[in-house]
Every structure is written in structure tokens, then in C-alpha cells.
Design an enzyme around this catalytic site. Structure first.
Site, PDB file in Angstrom:
ATOM      1  N   SER A 163      -4.825  -6.193  -1.533  1.00 52.28           N
ATOM      2  CA  SER A 163      -4.644  -7.624  -1.761  1.00 52.28           C
ATOM      3  C   SER A 163      -3.295  -8.144  -1.277  1.00 52.28           C
ATOM      4  O   SER A 163      -3.113  -9.350  -1.148  1.00 52.28           O
ATOM      5  CB  SER A 163      -4.799  -7.953  -3.254  1.00 52.28           C
ATOM      6  OG  SER A 163      -3.704  -7.459  -3.992  1.00 52.28           O
ATOM      7  N   LYS A 201       1.111  -8.729  -7.582  1.00 54.85           N
ATOM      8  CA  LYS A 201       0.758 -10.082  -7.125  1.00 54.85           C
ATOM      9  C   LYS A 201       1.983 -10.998  -7.193  1.00 54.85           C
ATOM     10  O   LYS A 201       2.979 -10.693  -7.843  1.00 54.85           O
ATOM     11  CB  LYS A 201      -0.320 -10.703  -8.029  1.00 54.85           C
ATOM     12  CG  LYS A 201      -1.659  -9.999  -8.061  1.00 54.85           C
ATOM     13  CD  LYS A 201      -2.451 -10.219  -6.801  1.00 54.85           C
ATOM     14  CE  LYS A 201      -3.860  -9.662  -6.946  1.00 54.85           C
ATOM     15  NZ  LYS A 201      -3.874  -8.206  -7.166  1.00 54.85           N
TER      16      LYS A 201
END
Length: 243
Positions: A163, A201
Site C-alpha cells: 500500500s 499509512k
């Protein structure tokens, strides 16, 4: 072409090299090199092919050429390279001259911790994707420059998932993390979700909710209640694994 090890495996050769350089045990080499004892054991028993980064750390402590050691491990096969087997063998004590009570001791000055680097623990995996269960046991060590650490509490984490590939962080990489709870929206953070799961993230919080934002354009942000999000630290460096 680079001379190969013929009938001897790289693991057997590396074991002889370790002993000839004064390291009776894998543990003693692990403590000075920053490479885990488990990794050294797997290299010597042939179950793991060492990465260039691992060989660089080992070569520095063993006082042999990093490039020669990588060539013998199969990372290079260039006609214009010098014969690394010949070069390294010339620096080794013959096996029949070694015994458990008379192994050459390493130079204490040369093998002390490098002053401009610090060994930090690698604490397991963090997800670059769907959050995974937190893992905080030590899996190995990395050497990090003191000018990067600057007296802060720093640790490493292995990355699983894709990601954050937009930031050049790929599955299998190791991220170097500064432990802190305050981050900016532009920071790449390690966050715990629901007290157990950890993910990598960018984080943007507003109105009681936090958005965990990936940098992979093919993935969508994850929306989580702010009360369930705990910031563990900020990523300050990423290191690529070639294994």
C-alpha cells in the site's frame, strides 16, 4: 569468470571464514555485526542465501571485501572481477591450524562498535495494506547512523504489503521508525488499530475519525474511529531487501 566454491557450499566456506577471523561462535559474530544469529545460522546451513546488505555488514566485521564476499555468494558473475576466492582465502587461517583453544582473536580496536552507527532492534512485521497483528519480538538488528537517530528511540519493522509503494516502500523492506505519538499528515506513520493491529499509512484525523491513507493508487483509504487509533512512530528511512 568469478571462481566458484566447487564442491564446498557457500555456507561451509562462510563457517570456515568466520572461525578463521576469530569468531568461535555465531553469537559473537551476530553481536558485533548487527546480523541476527538466526540469519548467520541459516547462511551456514545453506537454508538462506544472504542478501547484499547482510553480506556488507558481515564483511565489515570479518575484514574482507564486501564485493568479493557477494561474488562468492552468487550476486556477481563478471569477467573483469578479481578472483575473490583467492583473495579471501589468502586472508584466512588454514582449517588445520585452527582448534577450539587457539583461534585467532579479532583486533579489539577494529571490532568495537562503529562510532557513527548504532545497532537498533527489528521488532517484526508491520502491514503496508490491511492491518495485521502487532509483533514486537526482536527478529534481528540494523545499523543506523547516529546523525539520523539523534538520541531518539528508534527501531526497525519489516514491511508486508504494497500500500505504500508510491513512497518507494515495498513488501519485504525494513522501515526505520522513530517512536513518537505526534505526527503530521505528511508523515508516514506506524499506527496500532484496536490496540492489537499495526499498519503503515499516512494519517489524517477529523471529527472523531481517522483516515489511514495508502500511497498505492490502486488502494482505498481505511476509515477508523480515532479512539481506536494509536500512533506508534514515524518512518524516517526505508531499506530494500534483495532476497
Amino acid at each position: 569468470m568469478v571462481e566458484k566454491l566447487n564442491e564446498e557450499s557457500f555456507g561451509d566456506f562462510f563457517r570456515r571464514l568466520r572461525r578463521s577471523k576469530g569468531f568461535k561462535s555465531q553469537k559473537s559474530l551476530a553481536e558485533l555485526s548487527g546480523v541476527s544469529q538466526t540469519t548467520i545460522s541459516r547462511i551456514e546451513d545453506g537454508s538462506q542465501n544472504p542478501t547484499p546488505e547482510t553480506l556488507k555488514l558481515l564483511a565489515k566485521v570479518l575484514k574482507v571485501s564486501n564485493f568479493d564476499l557477494m561474488a562468492l555468494a552468487g550476486h556477481y558473475d563478471e569477467e573483469d572481477l578479481l578472483d575473490p576466492l583467492h583473495v579471501i582465502k589468502d586472508e584466512m587461517i588454514p582449517e588445520d591450524k585452527l582448534d577450539s583453544n587457539n583461534v585467532q582473536k579479532p583486533n579489539n580496536i577494529e571490532y568495537k562498535k562503529i562510532e557513527d552507527q548504532q545497532r537498533i532492534p527489528v521488532l517484526g512485521y508491520v502491514a503496508a495494506g490491511i492491518p495485521i497483528e502487532r509483533s514486537e519480538h526482536i527478529e534481528g538488528y540494523e545499523l543506523v547512523e547516529q546523525e539520523i537517530i539523534r538520541g531518539r528511540e528508534v527501531f526497525g519493522l519489516r514491511v508486508k504489503g504494497e500500500s505504500m509503494i508510491g513512497d518507494g516502500i515495498y513488501d519485504g523492506d525494513t522501515v526505520i521508525v522513530v517512536k513518537q505519538v505526534d505526527i503530521a499528515p505528511s508523515d508516514i506513520a506506524v499506527v496500532a488499530v484496536n490496540g492489537h493491529e499495526a499498519t503503515l499509512k499516512r494519517v489524517k484525523c477529523e471529527n472523531g475519525m481517522c483516515m489511514l491513507i495508502p500511497s498505492n493508487p490502486n488502494m482505498q483509504p481505511i476509515l477508523v474511529p480515532a479512539k481506536d487509533v494509536y500512533v506508534i512512530g514515524k518512518v524516517i528511512q526505508s531499506r530494500r531487501s534483495f532476497e
